[in-house]
Design a protein around this motif. Structure first.
Motif, PDB file in Angstrom:
ATOM      1  N   ASN A 137       0.873  -1.092  -0.156  1.00 33.40           N
ATOM      2  CA  ASN A 137       0.080  -0.048  -0.042  1.00 33.40           C
ATOM      3  C   ASN A 137       0.928   1.149   0.130  1.00 33.40           C
ATOM      4  OD1 ASN A 137       0.876  -0.054   2.462  1.00 33.40           O
ATOM      5  ND2 ASN A 137      -1.051  -0.007   3.437  1.00 33.40           N
ATOM      6  N   GLU A 138       2.137   1.319   0.020  1.00 33.51           N
ATOM      7  CA  GLU A 138       3.201   2.240  -0.065  1.00 33.51           C
ATOM      8  C   GLU A 138       3.620   2.798  -1.501  1.00 33.51           C
ATOM      9  OE1 GLU A 138       6.431   1.022   2.652  1.00 33.51           O
ATOM     10  OE2 GLU A 138       5.074   0.776   4.292  1.00 33.51           O
ATOM     11  N   GLY A 139       3.719   1.534  -2.246  1.00 34.67           N
ATOM     12  CA  GLY A 139       4.257   2.000  -3.647  1.00 34.67           C
ATOM     13  C   GLY A 139       4.914   0.683  -4.301  1.00 34.67           C
ATOM     14  N   TRP A 140       4.966   1.178  -5.733  1.00 32.23           N
ATOM     15  CA  TRP A 140       5.697  -0.176  -6.651  1.00 32.23           C
ATOM     16  C   TRP A 140       6.916  -0.476  -6.212  1.00 32.23           C
ATOM     17  CZ3 TRP A 140       2.832   3.658  -9.753  1.00 32.23           C
ATOM     18  CH2 TRP A 140       1.608   3.138 -10.207  1.00 32.23           C
ATOM     19  N   GLU A 141       7.942   0.459  -5.680  1.00 32.85           N
ATOM     20  CA  GLU A 141       9.239   0.135  -5.191  1.00 32.85           C
ATOM     21  C   GLU A 141       8.929  -0.808  -3.949  1.00 32.85           C
ATOM     22  OE1 GLU A 141      13.268   2.308  -3.557  1.00 32.85           O
ATOM     23  OE2 GLU A 141      11.863   3.146  -4.731  1.00 32.85           O
ATOM     24  N   ALA A 142       8.151  -0.282  -2.840  1.00 33.46           N
ATOM     25  CA  ALA A 142       7.843  -1.358  -1.768  1.00 33.46           C
ATOM     26  C   ALA A 142       7.338  -2.697  -2.079  1.00 33.46           C
ATOM     27  CB  ALA A 142       7.014  -0.697  -0.855  1.00 33.46           C
ATOM     28  N   ALA A 143       6.472  -2.533  -3.151  1.00 33.58           N
ATOM     29  CA  ALA A 143       5.784  -3.996  -3.646  1.00 33.58           C
ATOM     30  C   ALA A 143       7.246  -4.974  -4.278  1.00 33.58           C
ATOM     31  CB  ALA A 143       4.909  -3.707  -4.580  1.00 33.58           C
ATOM     32  N   ALA A 144       7.797  -4.267  -4.944  1.00 36.16           N
ATOM     33  CA  ALA A 144       9.045  -5.006  -5.475  1.00 36.16           C
ATOM     34  C   ALA A 144       9.878  -5.463  -4.308  1.00 36.16           C
ATOM     35  CB  ALA A 144       9.820  -4.094  -6.525  1.00 36.16           C
ATOM     36  N   LYS A 145      10.244  -4.738  -3.249  1.00 28.78           N
ATOM     37  CA  LYS A 145      10.848  -5.078  -2.433  1.00 28.78           C
ATOM     38  C   LYS A 145      10.442  -6.201  -1.553  1.00 28.78           C
ATOM     39  CE  LYS A 145      13.302  -0.802  -1.236  1.00 28.78           C
ATOM     40  NZ  LYS A 145      13.560   0.267  -0.314  1.00 28.78           N
ATOM     41  N   ASN A 146       9.072  -6.074  -1.343  1.00 27.44           N
ATOM     42  CA  ASN A 146       8.376  -7.228  -0.746  1.00 27.44           C
ATOM     43  C   ASN A 146       8.356  -8.664  -1.594  1.00 27.44           C
ATOM     44  OD1 ASN A 146       7.335  -5.548   1.210  1.00 27.44           O
ATOM     45  ND2 ASN A 146       5.341  -5.140   0.423  1.00 27.44           N
ATOM     46  N   ALA A 147       8.446  -8.566  -2.984  1.00 22.77           N
ATOM     47  CA  ALA A 147       8.594  -9.860  -3.654  1.00 22.77           C
ATOM     48  C   ALA A 147       9.988 -10.462  -3.423  1.00 22.77           C
ATOM     49  CB  ALA A 147       8.309  -9.318  -4.978  1.00 22.77           C
ATOM     50  N   VAL A 148      11.039  -9.662  -3.534  1.00 23.79           N
ATOM     51  CA  VAL A 148      12.258  -9.996  -3.201  1.00 23.79           C
ATOM     52  C   VAL A 148      12.560 -10.630  -1.678  1.00 23.79           C
ATOM     53  CG1 VAL A 148      14.758  -9.356  -3.308  1.00 23.79           C
ATOM     54  CG2 VAL A 148      13.502  -8.715  -4.936  1.00 23.79           C
ATOM     55  N   GLU A 149      12.164  -9.898  -0.602  1.00 22.60           N
ATOM     56  CA  GLU A 149      12.110 -10.478   0.536  1.00 22.60           C
ATOM     57  C   GLU A 149      11.283 -11.870   0.765  1.00 22.60           C
ATOM     58  OE1 GLU A 149      10.980  -7.069   3.051  1.00 22.60           O
ATOM     59  OE2 GLU A 149      12.482  -6.018   2.503  1.00 22.60           O
ATOM     60  N   GLU A 150      10.080 -11.858   0.331  1.00 24.46           N
ATOM     61  CA  GLU A 150       9.217 -13.111   0.384  1.00 24.46           C
ATOM     62  C   GLU A 150       9.957 -14.163  -0.275  1.00 24.46           C
ATOM     63  OE1 GLU A 150       6.787 -13.871   2.551  1.00 24.46           O
ATOM     64  OE2 GLU A 150       7.365 -11.963   3.394  1.00 24.46           O
ATOM     65  N   ALA A 151      10.383 -14.047  -1.692  1.00 24.32           N
ATOM     66  CA  ALA A 151      10.950 -14.859  -2.318  1.00 24.32           C
ATOM     67  C   ALA A 151      12.671 -15.630  -1.801  1.00 24.32           C
ATOM     68  CB  ALA A 151      11.429 -14.319  -3.733  1.00 24.32           C
ATOM     69  N   SER A 152      13.044 -14.565  -1.064  1.00 23.60           N
ATOM     70  CA  SER A 152      14.337 -15.019  -0.595  1.00 23.60           C
ATOM     71  C   SER A 152      14.229 -15.896   0.716  1.00 23.60           C
ATOM     72  CB  SER A 152      15.099 -13.801  -0.108  1.00 23.60           C
ATOM     73  OG  SER A 152      14.719 -12.950   0.981  1.00 23.60           O
ATOM     74  N   LYS A 153      12.957 -15.959   1.196  1.00 22.89           N
ATOM     75  CA  LYS A 153      12.824 -16.893   2.399  1.00 22.89           C
ATOM     76  C   LYS A 153      12.978 -18.368   2.124  1.00 22.89           C
ATOM     77  CE  LYS A 153       9.790 -13.809   5.034  1.00 22.89           C
ATOM     78  NZ  LYS A 153       8.507 -13.527   5.536  1.00 22.89           N
ATOM     79  N   SER A 154      12.656 -18.772   0.674  1.00 25.06           N
ATOM     80  CA  SER A 154      12.665 -20.044   0.222  1.00 25.06           C
ATOM     81  C   SER A 154      13.517 -20.141  -0.947  1.00 25.06           C
ATOM     82  CB  SER A 154      11.367 -20.506  -0.031  1.00 25.06           C
ATOM     83  OG  SER A 154      10.868 -19.762  -1.213  1.00 25.06           O
ATOM     84  N   VAL A 155      13.911 -19.102  -1.855  1.00 26.76           N
ATOM     85  CA  VAL A 155      14.577 -19.082  -2.817  1.00 26.76           C
ATOM     86  C   VAL A 155      16.150 -18.381  -2.312  1.00 26.76           C
ATOM     87  CG1 VAL A 155      15.266 -18.394  -5.360  1.00 26.76           C
ATOM     88  CG2 VAL A 155      13.012 -19.094  -4.451  1.00 26.76           C
ATOM     89  N   LYS A 156      17.272 -19.170  -2.646  1.00 24.75           N
ATOM     90  CA  LYS A 156      18.661 -18.784  -2.235  1.00 24.75           C
ATOM     91  C   LYS A 156      19.260 -18.336  -3.501  1.00 24.75           C
ATOM     92  CE  LYS A 156      17.789 -19.580   1.748  1.00 24.75           C
ATOM     93  NZ  LYS A 156      16.862 -18.804   2.587  1.00 24.75           N
ATOM     94  N   ASN A 157      20.399 -17.500  -3.405  1.00 26.13           N
ATOM     95  CA  ASN A 157      21.310 -17.009  -4.617  1.00 26.13           C
ATOM     96  C   ASN A 157      20.579 -16.005  -5.408  1.00 26.13           C
ATOM     97  OD1 ASN A 157      23.340 -18.501  -3.478  1.00 26.13           O
ATOM     98  ND2 ASN A 157      22.467 -20.432  -4.411  1.00 26.13           N
ATOM     99  N   ILE A 158      19.544 -15.539  -5.130  1.00 26.00           N
ATOM    100  CA  ILE A 158      19.142 -14.476  -6.004  1.00 26.00           C
ATOM    101  C   ILE A 158      20.134 -13.433  -6.505  1.00 26.00           C
ATOM    102  CG2 ILE A 158      17.161 -12.547  -6.186  1.00 26.00           C
ATOM    103  CD1 ILE A 158      15.544 -14.060  -4.046  1.00 26.00           C
ATOM    104  N   ARG A 159      20.014 -13.117  -7.867  1.00 26.27           N
ATOM    105  CA  ARG A 159      20.924 -12.331  -8.615  1.00 26.27           C
ATOM    106  C   ARG A 159      20.309 -11.297  -8.979  1.00 26.27           C
ATOM    107  NH1 ARG A 159      24.752 -14.850  -6.269  1.00 26.27           N
ATOM    108  NH2 ARG A 159      25.624 -16.577  -7.001  1.00 26.27           N
ATOM    109  N   SER A 160      19.173 -11.164  -9.487  1.00 22.88           N
ATOM    110  CA  SER A 160      18.423 -10.099 -10.146  1.00 22.88           C
ATOM    111  C   SER A 160      16.780 -10.122 -10.173  1.00 22.88           C
ATOM    112  CB  SER A 160      18.946  -9.838 -11.531  1.00 22.88           C
ATOM    113  OG  SER A 160      18.337 -10.840 -12.321  1.00 22.88           O
ATOM    114  N   VAL A 161      16.350  -9.067 -10.232  1.00 21.62           N
ATOM    115  CA  VAL A 161      14.845  -8.829 -10.397  1.00 21.62           C
ATOM    116  C   VAL A 161      14.231  -7.911 -11.644  1.00 21.62           C
ATOM    117  CG1 VAL A 161      14.565  -6.928  -8.725  1.00 21.62           C
ATOM    118  CG2 VAL A 161      12.702  -8.452  -9.317  1.00 21.62           C
ATOM    119  N   TYR A 162      13.561  -8.457 -12.374  1.00 25.97           N
ATOM    120  CA  TYR A 162      13.037  -7.633 -13.426  1.00 25.97           C
ATOM    121  C   TYR A 162      11.590  -7.452 -13.284  1.00 25.97           C
ATOM    122  CZ  TYR A 162      11.212  -6.756 -18.226  1.00 25.97           C
ATOM    123  OH  TYR A 162      10.695  -6.101 -19.298  1.00 25.97           O
TER     124      TYR A 162
END
Length: 66
Positions: free
Chosen positions: A14-39
């Motif tokens: 509810n804060e903005g698209w940047e915060a939504a993208a950060k949420n995506a990476v933070e949640e994914a990193s709980k189960s996915v390791k070695n994240i290199r980039s986000v598009y």
């Protein structure tokens, strides 16, 4: 560099698209390791009472498979 894999993730904020993208990476990193980039594949929002209520992103996350 090893083998890379791409997954598609939907996230919101509810804060903005940047915060939504950060949420995506933070949640994914709980189960996915070695994240290199986000598009950021797509952005959208819902509107309530004439104002943006919720920001949404569809992102592709690339990570290294070990």
């Amino acid at each position: 560099m090893g083998v890379l894999k791409v997954i598609e993730v939907l996230a919101n904020s509810n804060e903005g698209w940047e915060a939504a993208a950060k949420n995506a990476v933070e949640e994914a990193s709980k189960s996915v390791k070695n994240i290199r980039s986000v598009y950021i594949n797509e952005q959208s929002a819902t509107v309530k009472d004439g104002k943006i209520d919720d920001y949404r992103v569809n992102v592709k996350i690339t990570f290294e498979v070990k």
